[in-house]
Design a protein around this motif. Structure first.
Motif, PDB file in Angstrom:
ATOM      1  N   ALA A 166     -29.005 -99.566  12.874  1.00 33.83           N
ATOM      2  CA  ALA A 166     -29.875 -99.348  11.710  1.00 33.83           C
ATOM      3  C   ALA A 166     -30.777-100.552  11.460  1.00 33.83           C
ATOM      4  CB  ALA A 166     -29.033 -99.058  10.468  1.00 33.83           C
ATOM      5  N   ARG A 189     -31.729-102.442  14.121  1.00 37.06           N
ATOM      6  CA  ARG A 189     -32.173-102.690  15.493  1.00 37.06           C
ATOM      7  C   ARG A 189     -31.263-103.667  16.237  1.00 37.06           C
ATOM      8  NH1 ARG A 189     -38.783-103.102  14.711  1.00 37.06           N
ATOM      9  NH2 ARG A 189     -39.020-101.075  13.677  1.00 37.06           N
ATOM     10  N   GLU A 206     -27.417 -97.360  19.220  1.00 37.64           N
ATOM     11  CA  GLU A 206     -28.780 -96.905  19.516  1.00 37.64           C
ATOM     12  C   GLU A 206     -28.785 -95.467  20.011  1.00 37.64           C
ATOM     13  OE1 GLU A 206     -32.064 -97.787  22.983  1.00 37.64           O
ATOM     14  OE2 GLU A 206     -31.113 -99.526  22.050  1.00 37.64           O
ATOM     15  N   PHE A 222     -27.939 -93.112  16.889  1.00 37.14           N
ATOM     16  CA  PHE A 222     -29.029 -92.985  15.928  1.00 37.14           C
ATOM     17  C   PHE A 222     -30.218 -92.244  16.532  1.00 37.14           C
ATOM     18  CE2 PHE A 222     -26.570 -95.837  13.498  1.00 37.14           C
ATOM     19  CZ  PHE A 222     -27.069 -95.856  12.207  1.00 37.14           C
ATOM     20  N   THR A 223     -30.537 -92.557  17.791  1.00 41.66           N
ATOM     21  CA  THR A 223     -31.666 -91.893  18.439  1.00 41.66           C
ATOM     22  C   THR A 223     -31.375 -90.410  18.629  1.00 41.66           C
ATOM     23  OG1 THR A 223     -32.224 -93.923  19.620  1.00 41.66           O
ATOM     24  CG2 THR A 223     -33.185 -91.876  20.446  1.00 41.66           C
ATOM     25  N   LEU A 258     -29.243 -88.474  16.927  1.00 37.60           N
ATOM     26  CA  LEU A 258     -29.213 -87.766  15.650  1.00 37.60           C
ATOM     27  C   LEU A 258     -30.608 -87.586  15.056  1.00 37.60           C
ATOM     28  CD1 LEU A 258     -26.066 -89.356  13.951  1.00 37.60           C
ATOM     29  CD2 LEU A 258     -26.258 -87.121  15.048  1.00 37.60           C
ATOM     30  N   SER A 259     -31.489 -88.543  15.313  1.00 34.79           N
ATOM     31  CA  SER A 259     -32.850 -88.427  14.789  1.00 34.79           C
ATOM     32  C   SER A 259     -33.638 -87.335  15.500  1.00 34.79           C
ATOM     33  CB  SER A 259     -33.587 -89.768  14.927  1.00 34.79           C
ATOM     34  OG  SER A 259     -33.829 -90.074  16.293  1.00 34.79           O
ATOM     35  N   ARG A 260     -33.184 -86.964  16.723  1.00 32.34           N
ATOM     36  CA  ARG A 260     -33.885 -85.926  17.486  1.00 32.34           C
ATOM     37  C   ARG A 260     -33.061 -84.651  17.588  1.00 32.34           C
ATOM     38  NH1 ARG A 260     -34.735 -85.985  22.292  1.00 32.34           N
ATOM     39  NH2 ARG A 260     -33.039 -87.300  23.065  1.00 32.34           N
ATOM     40  N   ALA A 320     -30.564 -84.274  22.814  1.00 32.40           N
ATOM     41  CA  ALA A 320     -30.276 -85.080  21.616  1.00 32.40           C
ATOM     42  C   ALA A 320     -28.773 -85.168  21.371  1.00 32.40           C
ATOM     43  CB  ALA A 320     -30.975 -84.482  20.402  1.00 32.40           C
ATOM     44  N   ALA A 355     -26.267 -88.573  21.522  1.00 30.01           N
ATOM     45  CA  ALA A 355     -25.379 -88.999  20.448  1.00 30.01           C
ATOM     46  C   ALA A 355     -23.931 -89.005  20.912  1.00 30.01           C
ATOM     47  CB  ALA A 355     -25.549 -88.091  19.228  1.00 30.01           C
TER      48      ALA A 355
END
Length: 215
Positions: free
Chosen positions: A157, A159, A165, A168-169, A171-173, A179, A183
């Protein structure tokens, strides 16, 4: 693409993040261990101060992960520094608590015997107290390590390095191609990091603990 195919295709990236995760956890725990041992030894003759230090470190442990990482940003920016500092804060209480317990559990008779043999306070600490308290201290380090392995994922969160990473990446997609696999790779990787480090500390305990102290 299946999860296995995703792992095979992205193996280099996952392995790199895996090693980053291990590294940041070990650095934070090492710093926390040194600070905790210094505090445990330094407050030995000051019970009231020791209780205050234990209270402060236990209170810091209750701060939510996102909140603590967020508080680091104005002071240390983004990246490795705030991640290591936050993890160090979380790791300190279990190590300090066990260090205090271990040192307090050393028999006064053994300490008196060492003093009677002419050992000074430093030699008594190095040759009697710490070796006898080591199994308890090491268990605290082991618990702290496993605990911050999961917390280190939140470092993404701000960086920070590591497997967070991927989580978070991914879950964001969510809903996009691979995706979920991304995760899931982060989650599985963190579980493997915890397992590897747990086994490592078991081995360290067997190697560094006197046979007479093994249960």
């Amino acid at each position: 693409m299946s999860f296995i195919d995703y792992i095979a295709t992205n193996w280099n990236r996952i392995a790199h993040l895996f090693m980053q995760h291990v590294e940041v956890v070990l650095i934070a725990v090492s710093i926390a261990a040194v600070l905790s041992l210094l505090l445990a030894v330094g407050t030995e003759r000051f019970p009231a101060l020791r209780r205050v230090v234990l209270s402060i470190t236990s209170t810091l442990l209750t701060i939510p992960s996102f909140a603590l990482f967020g508080l680091m940003i104005p002071l240390f920016g983004l990246g490795v520094a705030p991640t290591i500092l936050a993890l160090t804060i979380y790791a300190m209480y279990p190590i300090l608590r066990n260090a205090v317990t271990g040192l307090e559990g050393v028999s006064p008779g053994l300490i008196d015997a060492a003093q009677g043999m002419g050992m000074g306070s430093v030699r008594r600490l190095a040759r009697v107290k710490l070796p006898l308290a080591w199994p308890v201290i090491l268990n605290g380090i082991r618990v702290a390590t496993i605990m911050v392995v999961a917390t280190a994922a939140i470092g993404a969160a701000v960086r920070g390095p590591g497997l967070g990473e991927l989580i978070f990446t991914g879950l964001s997609r969510i809903g996009g191609a691979n995706a979920l696999n991304e995760a899931l790779a982060g989650v599985v990787g963190i579980v493997l990091v915890a397992g590897v480090l747990d086994v490592l500390f078991i081995l360290i305990g067997r190697i560094t603990t006197s046979r007479g102290l093994n249960v």
